[in-house]
Every structure is written in structure tokens, then in C-alpha cells.
Design a protein around this motif. Structure first.
Motif, PDB file in Angstrom:
ATOM      1  N   UNK A  73     -17.673   8.010  -5.217  1.00  6.54           N
ATOM      2  CA  UNK A  73     -17.583   6.880  -4.290  1.00  6.54           C
ATOM      3  C   UNK A  73     -16.945   5.679  -4.990  1.00  6.54           C
ATOM      4  N   UNK A  74     -15.970   5.061  -4.317  1.00  4.17           N
ATOM      5  CA  UNK A  74     -15.308   3.869  -4.832  1.00  4.17           C
ATOM      6  C   UNK A  74     -15.381   2.765  -3.777  1.00  4.17           C
ATOM      7  N   UNK A  75     -16.409   1.904  -3.849  1.00  3.63           N
ATOM      8  CA  UNK A  75     -16.486   0.790  -2.891  1.00  3.63           C
ATOM      9  C   UNK A  75     -15.356  -0.211  -3.129  1.00  3.63           C
ATOM     10  N   UNK A  76     -14.902  -0.830  -2.060  1.00  3.30           N
ATOM     11  CA  UNK A  76     -13.877  -1.875  -2.132  1.00  3.30           C
ATOM     12  C   UNK A  76     -12.631  -1.413  -2.886  1.00  3.30           C
ATOM     13  N   UNK A  77     -12.193  -0.197  -2.611  1.00  4.28           N
ATOM     14  CA  UNK A  77     -11.008   0.352  -3.274  1.00  4.28           C
ATOM     15  C   UNK A  77      -9.743  -0.310  -2.739  1.00  4.28           C
ATOM     16  N   UNK A  78      -8.785  -0.520  -3.633  1.00  8.56           N
ATOM     17  CA  UNK A  78      -7.496  -1.073  -3.242  1.00  8.56           C
ATOM     18  C   UNK A  78      -6.606   0.049  -2.720  1.00  8.56           C
ATOM     19  N   UNK A  79      -6.108  -0.128  -1.504  1.00  7.49           N
ATOM     20  CA  UNK A  79      -5.302   0.889  -0.834  1.00  7.49           C
ATOM     21  C   UNK A  79      -3.953   0.290  -0.471  1.00  7.49           C
ATOM     22  N   UNK A  80      -2.886   1.074  -0.680  1.00  8.33           N
ATOM     23  CA  UNK A  80      -1.548   0.642  -0.302  1.00  8.33           C
ATOM     24  C   UNK A  80      -1.081   1.372   0.949  1.00  8.33           C
ATOM     25  N   UNK A  81      -0.690   0.631   1.966  1.00  4.36           N
ATOM     26  CA  UNK A  81      -0.155   1.209   3.199  1.00  4.36           C
ATOM     27  C   UNK A  81       1.370   1.189   3.117  1.00  4.36           C
ATOM     28  N   UNK A  82       1.985   2.353   3.210  1.00  2.32           N
ATOM     29  CA  UNK A  82       3.436   2.440   3.116  1.00  2.32           C
ATOM     30  C   UNK A  82       4.107   1.591   4.197  1.00  2.32           C
ATOM     31  N   UNK A  83       5.154   0.878   3.798  1.00  2.88           N
ATOM     32  CA  UNK A  83       5.960   0.121   4.750  1.00  2.88           C
ATOM     33  C   UNK A  83       7.435   0.422   4.477  1.00  2.88           C
ATOM     34  N   UNK A  84       8.271   0.180   5.478  1.00  2.00           N
ATOM     35  CA  UNK A  84       9.730   0.300   5.374  1.00  2.00           C
ATOM     36  C   UNK A  84      10.175   1.704   4.951  1.00  2.00           C
ATOM     37  N   UNK A  85       9.419   2.713   5.389  1.00  2.54           N
ATOM     38  CA  UNK A  85       9.824   4.089   5.149  1.00  2.54           C
ATOM     39  C   UNK A  85       9.591   4.597   3.742  1.00  2.54           C
ATOM     40  N   UNK A  86       8.716   3.948   2.977  1.00  2.00           N
ATOM     41  CA  UNK A  86       8.484   4.376   1.586  1.00  2.00           C
ATOM     42  C   UNK A  86       7.883   5.779   1.527  1.00  2.00           C
ATOM     43  N   UNK A  87       6.773   6.008   2.231  1.00  2.00           N
ATOM     44  CA  UNK A  87       6.135   7.334   2.265  1.00  2.00           C
ATOM     45  C   UNK A  87       6.202   7.853   3.694  1.00  2.00           C
ATOM     46  N   UNK A  88       7.055   8.847   3.925  1.00  2.00           N
ATOM     47  CA  UNK A  88       7.268   9.338   5.284  1.00  2.00           C
ATOM     48  C   UNK A  88       6.802  10.775   5.482  1.00  2.00           C
ATOM     49  N   UNK A  89       6.233  11.388   4.455  1.00  2.00           N
ATOM     50  CA  UNK A  89       5.847  12.792   4.555  1.00  2.00           C
ATOM     51  C   UNK A  89       4.669  12.973   5.508  1.00  2.00           C
ATOM     52  N   UNK A  90       4.727  14.053   6.278  1.00  2.66           N
ATOM     53  CA  UNK A  90       3.604  14.432   7.134  1.00  2.66           C
ATOM     54  C   UNK A  90       2.802  15.571   6.524  1.00  2.66           C
ATOM     55  N   UNK A  91       3.162  16.011   5.305  1.00 10.67           N
ATOM     56  CA  UNK A  91       2.474  17.119   4.665  1.00 10.67           C
ATOM     57  C   UNK A  91       1.194  16.737   3.958  1.00 10.67           C
TER      58      UNK A  91
END
Length: 205
Positions: free
Chosen positions: A151-169
Motif C-alpha cells: 500500500x502506498x498512500x498519497x502516491x504521486x501519479x502522472x496522467x499522460x497528456x498530449x499523446x505521450x502514452x497511447x497504448x491500450x495494452x
């Protein structure tokens, strides 16, 4: 020549974003043929024979789905509105953050509005060029293990923007900021990743 040239451009991008020259990348085949331990305290990679390897007794066991020599781990992301969303994460030593989410996953789970407070920033480079993410805190990130989830409370998460991560796999990248908290051993033959407590190296007198 074309593949060599594109590889050269990739290494130059990595060098500019990592602060050092990158002469090459150790590929998945090496991991498939060996048990590979990463000791972040000693800055050492230890390579072992899968036939004689014995797992560290103090390690947490993370089951891996190894598909095409690529390792995937499972977990859950808890959002501010209380949703506990299953995750399929590609384990990526080259990803600098704890967790980086793909744009198809963000859209499918309606996460755009789940993180109202976030900061967009470049993170590094990939095969497609420079990468950008919107970073936010999530109430809880869990990593599936053979026992109780990590468990990692208050984890830092990056949301892809501008097509950086586009994989659906896969849903996201489980990156180096998470892995560097442990002494990590990849055992592709047994489809496992072992996470042992880090042992700080005593300072030299």
C-alpha cells in the motif's frame, strides 16, 4: 542504417533528460535468460543463474504476467471519490515516476475530473520524443503480491497528456520511483518480481 540512426537520436534524447550519456539499453532478452537483481544502494546489478537461484527470504513476492518478454504487474488505484480501480501495469525501469497512466485508461475510467489539483510537466523522453504528464496525488496505490497488497498512500501519479502514452495494452507504467524503494529482483522464469528492504551502504570513513 535507418534503425541505427533512430536509435542514436533516442540515446541523445535520453542523455539530455537524464544528465549523462547513454551508450545503450539492456533489453528484455537478457532478463529472460537470467535472474537480475538491482541493488540501488550499492549501484550494482547482480546476474544469477535461474537454475540455482534462491529467492531472498525477506522479499515480498509480486506475481508477473510476462508476455513477449515484457513484465506486467497488477494493482489497484483508489480515487478521491472512493473508487478502487484495477490496474494492469507494465513494469518499466525507464519510467521515472511511481505510476504513469495511459490516455485510453484515463478516458475509460473517467479520470480527467478525478484529479482536480494537478501540475503538468515534462518528464523525459521516449521513442516518440519528449514526454509530458499531469501529476497529482491519489489517495492510495496498491500493488498485488502473493500475500497482502503493498500500500502506498498519497502516491504521486502522472496522467499522460498530449499523446505521450497511447497504448491500450496496459493501464500504466510502474516506474523507477516505486522500484527504487526496494532491492528488486526480476525472475522471468518463475514469473515473479521480488522486493526486499533496501540495506543502506555504510559511509566510508
Amino acid at each position: 542504417m535507418a534503425s541505427y540512426a533512430s536509435g542514436t537520436r533516442f540515446y541523445s534524447l535520453l542523455g539530455a533528460t537524464s544528465g549523462r550519456d547513454i551508450p545503450g539499453i539492456i533489453g528484455s532478452r537478457f532478463f529472460r535468460q537470467h535472474v537480475v537483481e538491482l541493488d540501488f544502494d550499492s549501484l550494482v546489478v547482480r546476474v544469477r543463474d535461474p537454475r540455482t537461484f534462491r529467492p531472498p527470504r525477506d522479499a515480498v513476492v509480486v506475481p508477473l504476467d510476462v508476455e513477449g518478454d515484457i513484465p506486467y504487474a497488477r494493482g489497484w488505484l483508489t480515487t478521491a471519490d472512493g473508487r478502487r480501480i484495477p490496474l494492469r501495469m507494465l513494469v518499466d525501469l525507464g519510467a521515472k515516476s511511481t505510476l504513469l497512466l495511459t490516455e485510453p485508461f484515463i478516458g475509460a475510467q473517467r479520470l480527467e475530473g478525478a484529479f482536480p489539483s494537478r501540475v503538468e510537466s515534462p518528464l523525459g523522453a521516449g521513442m516518440g520524443g519528449m514526454t509530458r504528464y499531469a501529476f497529482a496525488r491519489t489517495p492510495l496505490l496498491e500493488i498485488a503480491t502473493s500475500g497482502v497488497p503493498l500500500r502506498m498512500p498519497e502516491a504521486l501519479v502522472g496522467l499522460s497528456v498530449r499523446g505521450t502514452l497511447r497504448s491500450a495494452g496496459y493501464d500504466g507504467l510502474l516506474g523507477a520511483d516505486f522500484l527504487a524503494r526496494y532491492r528488486v529482483t526480476f525472475d522471468y522464469a518463475r514469473r515473479r518480481m521480488y522486493l526486499a528492504p533496501r540495506v543502506p551502504v555504510p559511509p566510508r570513513v
